[in-house]
Design a protein around this motif. Structure first.
Motif, PDB file in Angstrom:
ATOM      1  N   LYS A  10       0.836  -1.205   0.000  1.00 36.52           N
ATOM      2  CA  LYS A  10       0.000   0.000   0.000  1.00 36.52           C
ATOM      3  C   LYS A  10       0.869   1.252   0.000  1.00 36.52           C
ATOM      4  CE  LYS A  10      -4.061  -1.869   2.356  1.00 36.52           C
ATOM      5  NZ  LYS A  10      -4.885  -1.810   3.575  1.00 36.52           N
ATOM      6  N   LEU A  11       1.924   1.239   0.801  1.00 39.81           N
ATOM      7  CA  LEU A  11       2.836   2.388   0.865  1.00 39.81           C
ATOM      8  C   LEU A  11       3.546   2.594  -0.468  1.00 39.81           C
ATOM      9  CD1 LEU A  11       4.154   4.616   2.517  1.00 39.81           C
ATOM     10  CD2 LEU A  11       5.887   2.955   3.231  1.00 39.81           C
ATOM     11  N   ILE A  12       3.988   1.515  -1.082  1.00 35.42           N
ATOM     12  CA  ILE A  12       4.649   1.601  -2.387  1.00 35.42           C
ATOM     13  C   ILE A  12       3.678   2.132  -3.436  1.00 35.42           C
ATOM     14  CG2 ILE A  12       5.651   0.225  -4.253  1.00 35.42           C
ATOM     15  CD1 ILE A  12       6.958  -1.507  -2.045  1.00 35.42           C
ATOM     16  N   ALA A  13       2.444   1.680  -3.421  1.00 34.56           N
ATOM     17  CA  ALA A  13       1.438   2.159  -4.373  1.00 34.56           C
ATOM     18  C   ALA A  13       1.143   3.637  -4.154  1.00 34.56           C
ATOM     19  CB  ALA A  13       0.161   1.339  -4.243  1.00 34.56           C
ATOM     20  N   LEU A  14       1.060   4.062  -2.899  1.00 36.71           N
ATOM     21  CA  LEU A  14       0.813   5.469  -2.597  1.00 36.71           C
ATOM     22  C   LEU A  14       1.967   6.346  -3.076  1.00 36.71           C
ATOM     23  CD1 LEU A  14      -1.094   7.474  -1.216  1.00 36.71           C
ATOM     24  CD2 LEU A  14       0.196   7.121   0.882  1.00 36.71           C
ATOM     25  N   ILE A  15       3.184   5.901  -2.857  1.00 35.53           N
ATOM     26  CA  ILE A  15       4.353   6.649  -3.329  1.00 35.53           C
ATOM     27  C   ILE A  15       4.362   6.710  -4.856  1.00 35.53           C
ATOM     28  CG2 ILE A  15       6.879   6.595  -3.474  1.00 35.53           C
ATOM     29  CD1 ILE A  15       6.868   5.535  -0.575  1.00 35.53           C
ATOM     30  N   ALA A  16       4.007   5.598  -5.502  1.00 35.89           N
ATOM     31  CA  ALA A  16       3.976   5.554  -6.972  1.00 35.89           C
ATOM     32  C   ALA A  16       2.953   6.527  -7.535  1.00 35.89           C
ATOM     33  CB  ALA A  16       3.688   4.140  -7.446  1.00 35.89           C
ATOM     34  N   VAL A  17       1.822   6.703  -6.851  1.00 34.56           N
ATOM     35  CA  VAL A  17       0.792   7.639  -7.310  1.00 34.56           C
ATOM     36  C   VAL A  17       1.355   9.058  -7.380  1.00 34.56           C
ATOM     37  CG1 VAL A  17      -1.382   8.737  -6.610  1.00 34.56           C
ATOM     38  CG2 VAL A  17      -1.188   6.264  -6.617  1.00 34.56           C
ATOM     39  N   PHE A  18       2.207   9.419  -6.462  1.00 32.76           N
ATOM     40  CA  PHE A  18       2.766  10.761  -6.441  1.00 32.76           C
ATOM     41  C   PHE A  18       4.035  10.907  -7.275  1.00 32.76           C
ATOM     42  CE2 PHE A  18       0.184  10.747  -2.572  1.00 32.76           C
ATOM     43  CZ  PHE A  18      -0.581  11.879  -2.812  1.00 32.76           C
ATOM     44  N   VAL A  19       4.807   9.868  -7.408  1.00 37.15           N
ATOM     45  CA  VAL A  19       6.074   9.933  -8.131  1.00 37.15           C
ATOM     46  C   VAL A  19       5.886   9.737  -9.638  1.00 37.15           C
ATOM     47  CG1 VAL A  19       8.317   8.795  -8.404  1.00 37.15           C
ATOM     48  CG2 VAL A  19       7.438   9.273  -6.129  1.00 37.15           C
ATOM     49  N   ALA A  20       4.925   8.930 -10.055  1.00 32.74           N
ATOM     50  CA  ALA A  20       4.732   8.621 -11.480  1.00 32.74           C
ATOM     51  C   ALA A  20       4.488   9.887 -12.321  1.00 32.74           C
ATOM     52  CB  ALA A  20       3.611   7.613 -11.658  1.00 32.74           C
ATOM     53  N   PRO A  21       3.618  10.825 -11.917  1.00 33.98           N
ATOM     54  CA  PRO A  21       3.444  12.032 -12.735  1.00 33.98           C
ATOM     55  C   PRO A  21       4.717  12.876 -12.834  1.00 33.98           C
ATOM     56  CG  PRO A  21       1.627  11.811 -11.194  1.00 33.98           C
ATOM     57  CD  PRO A  21       2.637  10.771 -10.832  1.00 33.98           C
ATOM     58  N   LEU A  22       5.473  12.944 -11.767  1.00 30.90           N
ATOM     59  CA  LEU A  22       6.725  13.694 -11.805  1.00 30.90           C
ATOM     60  C   LEU A  22       7.729  13.048 -12.751  1.00 30.90           C
ATOM     61  CD1 LEU A  22       7.143  14.570  -8.029  1.00 30.90           C
ATOM     62  CD2 LEU A  22       6.495  16.101  -9.875  1.00 30.90           C
ATOM     63  N   ALA A  23       7.827  11.739 -12.691  1.00 24.39           N
ATOM     64  CA  ALA A  23       8.742  11.030 -13.578  1.00 24.39           C
ATOM     65  C   ALA A  23       8.305  11.171 -15.031  1.00 24.39           C
ATOM     66  CB  ALA A  23       8.820   9.556 -13.186  1.00 24.39           C
ATOM     67  N   THR A  24       7.013  11.091 -15.275  1.00 28.01           N
ATOM     68  CA  THR A  24       6.490  11.260 -16.638  1.00 28.01           C
ATOM     69  C   THR A  24       6.794  12.655 -17.165  1.00 28.01           C
ATOM     70  OG1 THR A  24       4.729   9.684 -16.147  1.00 28.01           O
ATOM     71  CG2 THR A  24       4.416  11.117 -18.055  1.00 28.01           C
ATOM     72  N   ALA A  25       6.569  13.663 -16.351  1.00 29.94           N
ATOM     73  CA  ALA A  25       6.849  15.043 -16.767  1.00 29.94           C
ATOM     74  C   ALA A  25       8.333  15.235 -17.051  1.00 29.94           C
ATOM     75  CB  ALA A  25       6.380  16.019 -15.691  1.00 29.94           C
ATOM     76  N   TRP A  26       9.192  14.664 -16.225  1.00 24.49           N
ATOM     77  CA  TRP A  26      10.629  14.802 -16.443  1.00 24.49           C
ATOM     78  C   TRP A  26      11.036  14.164 -17.775  1.00 24.49           C
ATOM     79  CZ3 TRP A  26      14.658  11.250 -16.799  1.00 24.49           C
ATOM     80  CH2 TRP A  26      15.928  11.804 -16.795  1.00 24.49           C
ATOM     81  N   VAL A  27      10.509  12.974 -18.067  1.00 27.03           N
ATOM     82  CA  VAL A  27      10.813  12.296 -19.324  1.00 27.03           C
ATOM     83  C   VAL A  27      10.332  13.139 -20.504  1.00 27.03           C
ATOM     84  CG1 VAL A  27      10.208  10.289 -20.745  1.00 27.03           C
ATOM     85  CG2 VAL A  27      10.902   9.970 -18.370  1.00 27.03           C
TER      86      VAL A  27
END
Length: 174
Positions: A10-27
């Motif tokens: 659950k913690l990993i999924a919650l972190i992924a929800v917030f990190v995925a858009p940032l990583a996508t924007a950076w790419v």
């Protein structure tokens, strides 16, 4: 799966929800993937054109005092058809028409309804016959159009500008 493992996932999924858009924007920024290249405005951005207050106009009209957008156009001799075209475009704005002032620059005996007249003292090097400029309420040129611009394109751009800037600015200082 134990309760501790479920909590970790659950913690990993919650972190992924917030990190995925940032990583996508950076790419997207770094590798220019998925970034739209098309333009939305039909006119040209022309930063070399000075603000309206610096235009070499004889008896400079005070069109900026009202805080309206300005549609200024250079009217060569015998340009009644061109003036009528921009008058009709102004009427096509509907309820937004009072937010736009038309400035006809050139020799004209009588202005059309809602039009302000001006004349060049001397023609600047950035001006050409039949050219049109859209100016913001502070007098800065937002878009410029060459002679023969399609009225539908100008109307589209002007509607977009008015929609994106719904209110008159409170402070008209530079």
């Amino acid at each position: 799966m134990t309760a501790a493992n479920r909590q970790r996932w659950k913690l990993i999924a919650l972190i992924a929800v917030f990190v995925a858009p940032l990583a996508t924007a950076w790419v997207m920024v770094e590798w220019r993937l998925g970034v739209p290249e098309e333009r939305t405005a039909h006119g040209e951005l022309n930063p070399d054109v000075p603000p309206l207050a610096q235009w070499p106009l004889r008896d400079a009209p005070h069109v900026l005092e009202a805080g309206d957008w300005v549609m200024a156009f250079d009217c060569p001799p015998s340009c009644d058809a061109l003036a009528d075209q921009w008058w009709r475009l102004h009427r096509a704005l509907g309820r937004e028409a009072p937010r736009v002032t038309r400035l006809r620059i050139g020799d004209a005996a009588t202005p059309l309804p809602g039009e302000v007249l001006g004349q060049w003292q001397e023609a600047p090097d950035w001006q050409s016959d039949g050219q049109l400029w859209l100016l913001d309420p502070r007098g800065k040129v937002v878009l410029s159009y060459t002679a023969g611009a399609e009225p539908d394109d100008v109307l589209d751009d002007l509607n977009r500008l008015l929609r994106m800037n719904p209110d008159k600015p409170e402070n008209l200082e530079g």
